[in-house]
Write a protein that holds these residues in place. Structure first.
Motif, short mmCIF file in Angstrom:
data_model
loop_
_atom_site.label_atom_id
_atom_site.label_comp_id
_atom_site.label_asym_id
_atom_site.label_seq_id
_atom_site.Cartn_x
_atom_site.Cartn_y
_atom_site.Cartn_z
N SER A 1 0.83 -1.21 0.00
CA SER A 1 0.00 0.00 0.00
C SER A 1 0.86 1.26 0.00
CB SER A 1 -0.91 0.01 1.24
OG SER A 1 -1.83 -1.04 1.21
N THR A 2 0.25 2.35 -0.40
CA THR A 2 0.90 3.65 -0.31
C THR A 2 0.90 4.11 1.14
OG1 THR A 2 0.21 4.29 -2.54
CG2 THR A 2 0.77 6.08 -1.02
N LEU A 3 2.02 4.67 1.57
CA LEU A 3 2.12 5.22 2.92
C LEU A 3 1.98 6.74 2.84
CD1 LEU A 3 2.61 4.86 5.93
CD2 LEU A 3 5.08 4.97 5.49
N ASP A 4 0.92 7.23 3.41
CA ASP A 4 0.63 8.66 3.41
C ASP A 4 1.12 9.24 4.75
OD1 ASP A 4 -0.34 11.17 2.92
OD2 ASP A 4 -2.47 10.62 2.98
N VAL A 5 2.24 9.94 4.72
CA VAL A 5 2.83 10.50 5.94
C VAL A 5 2.43 11.98 6.05
CG1 VAL A 5 4.92 10.81 7.29
CG2 VAL A 5 4.77 8.94 5.64
N VAL A 6 1.79 12.32 7.14
CA VAL A 6 1.25 13.67 7.30
C VAL A 6 1.82 14.32 8.55
CG1 VAL A 6 -0.85 15.04 7.62
CG2 VAL A 6 -0.88 13.03 6.13
N ARG A 7 2.29 15.55 8.39
CA ARG A 7 2.75 16.36 9.52
C ARG A 7 1.91 17.63 9.55
NH1 ARG A 7 6.36 16.63 14.15
NH2 ARG A 7 6.31 18.82 14.71
N ALA A 8 1.18 17.84 10.64
CA ALA A 8 0.37 19.04 10.79
C ALA A 8 1.21 20.15 11.41
CB ALA A 8 -0.85 18.75 11.67
N TRP A 9 0.90 21.38 11.06
CA TRP A 9 1.62 22.52 11.64
C TRP A 9 0.64 23.66 11.85
CZ3 TRP A 9 1.65 27.16 8.92
CH2 TRP A 9 1.28 27.08 7.57
N ARG A 10 1.02 24.56 12.76
CA ARG A 10 0.19 25.74 13.05
C ARG A 10 1.08 26.94 13.24
NH1 ARG A 10 -4.54 24.48 17.26
NH2 ARG A 10 -5.47 26.18 16.09
N CYS A 11 0.59 28.09 12.84
CA CYS A 11 1.32 29.34 13.02
C CYS A 11 0.70 30.08 14.20
CB CYS A 11 1.23 30.20 11.75
SG CYS A 11 2.17 31.74 11.85
N PRO A 12 1.44 30.28 15.29
CA PRO A 12 0.90 30.98 16.46
C PRO A 12 0.34 32.34 16.09
CG PRO A 12 2.99 29.97 17.01
CD PRO A 12 2.83 29.84 15.51
N VAL A 13 -0.81 32.68 16.66
CA VAL A 13 -1.48 33.94 16.32
C VAL A 13 -0.62 35.14 16.62
CG1 VAL A 13 -3.47 35.40 16.84
CG2 VAL A 13 -3.75 32.91 16.68
N HIS A 14 0.14 35.12 17.72
CA HIS A 14 0.90 36.29 18.14
C HIS A 14 2.00 36.64 17.15
CE1 HIS A 14 4.59 34.17 19.34
NE2 HIS A 14 3.78 33.22 19.79
N GLU A 15 2.37 35.71 16.26
CA GLU A 15 3.43 35.99 15.30
C GLU A 15 2.95 36.84 14.14
OE1 GLU A 15 5.82 32.79 14.00
OE2 GLU A 15 5.90 31.81 15.95
N THR A 16 1.63 36.91 13.93
CA THR A 16 1.11 37.65 12.78
C THR A 16 0.19 38.80 13.15
OG1 THR A 16 -0.77 36.14 12.57
CG2 THR A 16 1.23 35.58 11.34
N SER A 17 -0.31 38.83 14.37
CA SER A 17 -1.33 39.82 14.72
C SER A 17 -0.79 41.25 14.69
CB SER A 17 -1.91 39.50 16.11
OG SER A 17 -0.88 39.51 17.09
N ASP A 18 0.47 41.46 15.06
CA ASP A 18 1.02 42.81 15.09
C ASP A 18 1.41 43.31 13.71
OD1 ASP A 18 0.71 42.85 17.81
OD2 ASP A 18 2.75 42.15 18.22
N HIS A 19 1.68 42.41 12.79
CA HIS A 19 2.12 42.80 11.45
C HIS A 19 1.39 41.96 10.41
CE1 HIS A 19 5.36 45.05 13.36
NE2 HIS A 19 5.60 43.98 14.09
N PRO A 20 0.11 42.29 10.13
CA PRO A 20 -0.68 41.50 9.20
C PRO A 20 -0.04 41.38 7.82
CG PRO A 20 -2.06 43.03 10.40
CD PRO A 20 -0.64 43.41 10.71
N ALA A 21 0.68 42.39 7.39
CA ALA A 21 1.26 42.37 6.04
C ALA A 21 2.33 41.29 5.89
CB ALA A 21 1.85 43.73 5.71
N SER A 22 2.92 40.87 7.02
CA SER A 22 3.99 39.89 6.94
C SER A 22 3.52 38.50 7.39
CB SER A 22 5.17 40.32 7.82
OG SER A 22 4.77 40.38 9.18
N ALA A 23 2.21 38.29 7.32
CA ALA A 23 1.65 37.03 7.82
C ALA A 23 2.20 35.83 7.08
CB ALA A 23 0.12 37.06 7.71
N SER A 24 2.53 35.98 5.80
CA SER A 24 2.99 34.83 5.04
C SER A 24 4.37 34.35 5.47
CB SER A 24 3.02 35.17 3.54
OG SER A 24 3.96 36.21 3.30
N GLU A 25 5.20 35.23 6.02
CA GLU A 25 6.55 34.83 6.39
C GLU A 25 6.57 33.85 7.56
OE1 GLU A 25 9.22 35.42 4.68
OE2 GLU A 25 7.99 36.51 3.23
N PRO A 26 5.87 34.12 8.67
CA PRO A 26 5.83 33.13 9.75
C PRO A 26 5.21 31.81 9.28
CG PRO A 26 5.11 35.24 10.57
CD PRO A 26 5.20 35.37 9.08
#
Length: 288
Positions: free
Chosen positions: A175-200
């Motif tokens: 069978s195919t092995l589907d390996v998944v890693r979930a990730w999240r970007c903490p809110v505090h890293e983008t809230s102060d600078h919305p324009a740079s949200a893509s970098e974090p």
């Protein structure tokens, strides 16, 4: 001598479905199958003129019928049976000391029958020191027709045994092995600078990808014929894996096992999958 695949049977439809799955699994890996039934009736029943108690007779009938069903499903699988005069969780944990893996059914309660896990499956999955597979999901998932194994790639310190288990399973099933890693970007890293949200976000996604590669690196070298698909997904791991379990034959996750700790040792991801996954769930312990 190879350790057996141990399955708990109690005569319920759930346990019989688990046993059918275990017969197929034993055949795939060339393992013997051990059917275990736990009972406590003799602790409070007397006997009549030396004859076995009615509780023991019932127990013998349960394992005898299960063994016959296993033989009909695959006569090539070597089957043994065991009656254990003990509470079910304790009996299976004891058997798990000398097992390749433990297999149990998923036993629902109340209006959500079939969704919520019973106390035996939960207790075994949260304490055993060998892999535990709780058989749940619809007929397609249990019969393994998706040809896809889903592996939740956790942190390296808890994933080693789970990764090896998942690769062996994918290899045995082709069978195919589907390996998944979930990730999240903490809110505090983008809230102060919305324009740079893509970098974090890019940083956390790239970090997740690097961790995924590190987790599977050695196993990929050991199993060059296994088809592997690597995916990083933004979101809570338990929700990501739960959603993807609907199209998998088995979902595999790791769990820490601390020596000398006797309470439940099961994270939120494993707990969620055991109760709600759309396919059988393998909890693979990692000693720490």
């Amino acid at each position: 001598m190879e350790l057996p695949l141990v399955v708990g049977v109690d005569g319920s439809e759930s346990s019989l479905r688990a046993m059918d799955w275990a017969v197929d699994e034993a055949a795939r890996h060339g393992l013997p199958l051990r059917l275990v039934h736990a009972f406590l009736w003799e602790h409070h029943e007397g006997t009549d003129l030396g004859r076995p108690s009615s509780g023991r007779v019932l127990a013998e009938n349960i394992v005898g019928s299960a063994a016959e069903r296993a033989w009909r499903r695959n006569p090539a699988v070597k089957v043994s049976t065991e009656l254990v005069p003990e509470e079910a969780v304790a009996a299976l944990l004891l058997e798990g000391r000398n097992a390749a893996a433990l297999v149990t059914g998923s036993r629902g309660r109340g209006e959500l029958t079939g969704l919520l896990l019973g106390s035996v499956g939960l207790g075994v999955a949260a304490r055993a020191h060998c892999p535990v597979i709780v058989v749940r999901g619809d007929k397609v998932a249990v019969e393994g027709t998706h040809e896809r194994i889903l592996l939740g790639a956790g942190d390296p310190d808890v994933s080693g045994e789970a990764v090896r288990f998942a690769f062996r399973e994918a290899a045995a099933r082709a069978s195919t092995l589907d390996v998944v890693r979930a990730w999240r970007c903490p809110v505090h890293e983008t809230s102060d600078h919305p324009a740079s949200a893509s970098e974090p976000a890019r940083y956390h996604e790239e970090r997740a990808s690097a961790l995924l590669d590190a987790v599977v690196h050695d196993a990929v070298a050991d199993h060059p014929d296994v088809r592997i698909r690597r995916t990083t997904v933004e979101g809570p791991a338990r929700k990501v894996l739960l959603h993807r379990s609907a199209a998998a034959d088995l979902v595999v996750v790791g769990a820490r096992r601390r020596h000398g700790h006797f309470g439940l040792q099961l994270g939120r991801v494993g707990h969620t999958l055991l109760h709600h996954a759309g396919c059988p769930v393998a909890i693979v312990p990692q000693p720490v």
